[in-house]
Design a protein around this motif. Structure first.
Motif, PDB file in Angstrom:
ATOM      1  N   LEU A  22       0.828  -1.208   0.000  1.00 15.22           N
ATOM      2  CA  LEU A  22       0.000   0.000   0.000  1.00 15.22           C
ATOM      3  C   LEU A  22       0.862   1.259   0.000  1.00 15.22           C
ATOM      4  O   LEU A  22       0.557   2.231  -0.703  1.00 15.22           O
ATOM      5  N   MET A  23       1.939   1.254   0.765  1.00 13.61           N
ATOM      6  CA  MET A  23       2.831   2.415   0.805  1.00 13.61           C
ATOM      7  C   MET A  23       3.512   2.625  -0.545  1.00 13.61           C
ATOM      8  O   MET A  23       3.710   3.762  -0.985  1.00 13.61           O
ATOM      9  N   GLU A  24       3.852   1.526  -1.211  1.00 10.23           N
ATOM     10  CA  GLU A  24       4.480   1.636  -2.533  1.00 10.23           C
ATOM     11  C   GLU A  24       3.491   2.175  -3.560  1.00 10.23           C
ATOM     12  O   GLU A  24       3.817   3.068  -4.353  1.00 10.23           O
ATOM     13  N   LEU A  25       2.264   1.646  -3.543  1.00  5.36           N
ATOM     14  CA  LEU A  25       1.237   2.108  -4.477  1.00  5.36           C
ATOM     15  C   LEU A  25       0.872   3.569  -4.226  1.00  5.36           C
ATOM     16  O   LEU A  25       0.559   4.311  -5.157  1.00  5.36           O
ATOM     17  N   LEU A  26       0.919   3.964  -2.976  1.00  2.00           N
ATOM     18  CA  LEU A  26       0.600   5.341  -2.603  1.00  2.00           C
ATOM     19  C   LEU A  26       1.481   6.327  -3.357  1.00  2.00           C
ATOM     20  O   LEU A  26       1.031   7.403  -3.762  1.00  2.00           O
ATOM     21  N   ARG A  27       2.709   5.947  -3.585  1.00  2.00           N
ATOM     22  CA  ARG A  27       3.651   6.838  -4.264  1.00  2.00           C
ATOM     23  C   ARG A  27       3.609   6.701  -5.785  1.00  2.00           C
ATOM     24  O   ARG A  27       3.867   7.666  -6.496  1.00  2.00           O
ATOM     25  N   LYS A  28       3.255   5.525  -6.269  1.00  2.00           N
ATOM     26  CA  LYS A  28       3.423   5.261  -7.699  1.00  2.00           C
ATOM     27  C   LYS A  28       2.161   5.439  -8.533  1.00  2.00           C
ATOM     28  O   LYS A  28       2.240   5.631  -9.744  1.00  2.00           O
ATOM     29  N   GLU A  29       0.989   5.349  -7.897  1.00  5.35           N
ATOM     30  CA  GLU A  29      -0.242   5.305  -8.677  1.00  5.35           C
ATOM     31  C   GLU A  29      -0.953   6.662  -8.721  1.00  5.35           C
ATOM     32  O   GLU A  29      -0.476   7.650  -8.182  1.00  5.35           O
ATOM     33  N   GLY A  48      -0.931   0.656  10.461  1.00  2.00           N
ATOM     34  CA  GLY A  48      -1.120   1.465   9.263  1.00  2.00           C
ATOM     35  C   GLY A  48      -0.859   2.935   9.528  1.00  2.00           C
ATOM     36  O   GLY A  48      -0.212   3.628   8.732  1.00  2.00           O
ATOM     37  N   ARG A  49      -1.339   3.414  10.662  1.00  2.00           N
ATOM     38  CA  ARG A  49      -1.113   4.817  11.030  1.00  2.00           C
ATOM     39  C   ARG A  49       0.378   5.082  11.268  1.00  2.00           C
ATOM     40  O   ARG A  49       0.907   6.117  10.866  1.00  2.00           O
ATOM     41  N   LYS A  50       1.033   4.136  11.929  1.00  2.00           N
ATOM     42  CA  LYS A  50       2.468   4.286  12.167  1.00  2.00           C
ATOM     43  C   LYS A  50       3.237   4.372  10.856  1.00  2.00           C
ATOM     44  O   LYS A  50       4.198   5.146  10.735  1.00  2.00           O
ATOM     45  N   ALA A  51       2.826   3.579   9.880  1.00  2.00           N
ATOM     46  CA  ALA A  51       3.500   3.597   8.581  1.00  2.00           C
ATOM     47  C   ALA A  51       3.392   4.974   7.932  1.00  2.00           C
ATOM     48  O   ALA A  51       4.359   5.477   7.338  1.00  2.00           O
ATOM     49  N   LEU A  52       2.227   5.598   8.052  1.00  2.00           N
ATOM     50  CA  LEU A  52       2.035   6.935   7.481  1.00  2.00           C
ATOM     51  C   LEU A  52       2.880   7.971   8.218  1.00  2.00           C
ATOM     52  O   LEU A  52       3.523   8.822   7.586  1.00  2.00           O
ATOM     53  N   ILE A  53       2.890   7.903   9.535  1.00  5.04           N
ATOM     54  CA  ILE A  53       3.691   8.847  10.322  1.00  5.04           C
ATOM     55  C   ILE A  53       5.177   8.657  10.031  1.00  5.04           C
ATOM     56  O   ILE A  53       5.928   9.633   9.876  1.00  5.04           O
ATOM     57  N   ASN A  54       5.610   7.407   9.931  1.00  8.14           N
ATOM     58  CA  ASN A  54       7.024   7.131   9.657  1.00  8.14           C
ATOM     59  C   ASN A  54       7.442   7.640   8.281  1.00  8.14           C
ATOM     60  O   ASN A  54       8.589   8.062   8.091  1.00  8.14           O
ATOM     61  N   GLU A  55       6.517   7.602   7.326  1.00  8.24           N
ATOM     62  CA  GLU A  55       6.825   8.140   5.999  1.00  8.24           C
ATOM     63  C   GLU A  55       7.067   9.646   6.087  1.00  8.24           C
ATOM     64  O   GLU A  55       7.989  10.178   5.460  1.00  8.24           O
ATOM     65  N   LEU A  56       6.266  10.334   6.885  1.00 12.54           N
ATOM     66  CA  LEU A  56       6.475  11.774   7.072  1.00 12.54           C
ATOM     67  C   LEU A  56       7.818  12.041   7.753  1.00 12.54           C
ATOM     68  O   LEU A  56       8.541  12.972   7.375  1.00 12.54           O
ATOM     69  N   LYS A  57       8.150  11.235   8.743  1.00 18.67           N
ATOM     70  CA  LYS A  57       9.423  11.412   9.448  1.00 18.67           C
ATOM     71  C   LYS A  57      10.608  11.167   8.515  1.00 18.67           C
ATOM     72  O   LYS A  57      11.648  11.832   8.628  1.00 18.67           O
ATOM     73  N   HIS A  58      10.443  10.218   7.597  1.00 20.13           N
ATOM     74  CA  HIS A  58      11.500   9.941   6.617  1.00 20.13           C
ATOM     75  C   HIS A  58      11.714  11.154   5.711  1.00 20.13           C
ATOM     76  O   HIS A  58      12.865  11.549   5.449  1.00 20.13           O
ATOM     77  N   ASN A  66       8.866  19.761  -1.339  1.00 19.85           N
ATOM     78  CA  ASN A  66       7.687  19.844  -2.209  1.00 19.85           C
ATOM     79  C   ASN A  66       7.165  18.480  -2.661  1.00 19.85           C
ATOM     80  O   ASN A  66       6.781  18.299  -3.819  1.00 19.85           O
ATOM     81  N   ASP A  67       7.141  17.530  -1.752  1.00 22.11           N
ATOM     82  CA  ASP A  67       6.667  16.177  -2.051  1.00 22.11           C
ATOM     83  C   ASP A  67       5.135  16.153  -2.010  1.00 22.11           C
ATOM     84  O   ASP A  67       4.529  16.391  -0.968  1.00 22.11           O
ATOM     85  N   ILE A  68       4.511  15.847  -3.141  1.00 26.79           N
ATOM     86  CA  ILE A  68       3.050  15.885  -3.244  1.00 26.79           C
ATOM     87  C   ILE A  68       2.398  14.752  -2.454  1.00 26.79           C
ATOM     88  O   ILE A  68       1.363  14.943  -1.806  1.00 26.79           O
ATOM     89  N   THR A  69       2.997  13.560  -2.493  1.00 23.05           N
ATOM     90  CA  THR A  69       2.415  12.421  -1.778  1.00 23.05           C
ATOM     91  C   THR A  69       2.286  12.712  -0.291  1.00 23.05           C
ATOM     92  O   THR A  69       1.318  12.306   0.358  1.00 23.05           O
TER      93      THR A  69
END
Length: 212
Positions: A22-29, A48-58, A66-69
């Motif tokens: 899901l995280m990969e598709l979030l960026r590619k689709e 799932g929530r942790k994955a989203l927060i961790n993506e922001l921290k990354h 200027n990352d749109i995702t």
């Protein structure tokens, strides 16, 4: 298979195992697929929530600009009231050059209880806004601040001479959102310029909606 059914299928059949995909598709689709991924990640729960927060921290750590995702993720975390994201959201503001993108983050912060801290910035942006699209975006952000300053800014905009009907209607919607969050603001609204007019319009608006 409709969108809600697809999300339920992902959550029920795959659960946390679906998070990396899901995280990969979030960026590619495309946008629609991204929204499905976000909804599924939110419904998976804590992981799932942790994955989203961790993506922001990354993104914060790597200083990606200027990352749109990220804006999609920010919007979703605001929607689901994920307050753990607040410190990271403040850090992300400096990574966006465009004020439209910054307001997406400000609106999420407002939904997460930071309204009093950001209302002055939003009010200033509203005073300087030139396009109707940006004004509409600021109206929605201010409507979630739960702030008297935010209420006054919206009423001031409503009272502006020459304001088009569409924007006025959007202001009314924003004030209605604010009054739903803070019913006690109704008394304050009545003391402001055009406050009685706004209250009357909101009353008839509710009556019309009840008939539907």
């Amino acid at each position: 298979m409709d969108r809600n059914e697809l999300i339920r299928k992902i959550v029920d059949e795959k659960g946390v195992e679906a998070i990396p995909v899901l995280m990969e598709l979030l960026r590619k689709e495309d946008d629609e697929t991204a929204q499905i991924c976000l909804d599924a990640l939110a419904q998976i729960g804590e992981e799932g929530r942790k994955a989203l927060i961790n993506e922001l921290k990354h993104i914060e750590k790597e200083q990606v600009r200027n990352d749109i995702t990220v804006l999609y993720i920010v919007d979703k975390l605001g929607e689901i009231r994920e307050t753990r994201a607040v410190p990271t959201l403040y850090s992300l503001l400096q990574l966006y050059d465009n004020e439209d993108a910054q307001v997406v983050i400000y609106e999420a912060l407002a939904k997460l209880g930071e309204g009093e801290r950001i209302v002055d910035v939003l009010t200033l942006l509203l005073e300087e806004a030139q396009t109707l699209e940006f004004i509409d975006q600021l109206i929605m952000a201010l409507s979630h601040t739960k702030s008297i300053k935010g209420l006054k800014a919206l009423v001031k905009l409503y009272s502006k001479a020459g304001l088009d009907k569409g924007t006025k209607a959007f202001v009314l919607e924003g004030i209605q959102i604010m009054l739903m969050d803070r019913p006690e603001f109704k008394d304050i609204l009545g003391t402001l310029q055009k406050g009685d007019e706004i209250l009357e319009k909101l009353y008839f608006w509710r009556r019309e909606n009840e008939k539907k």
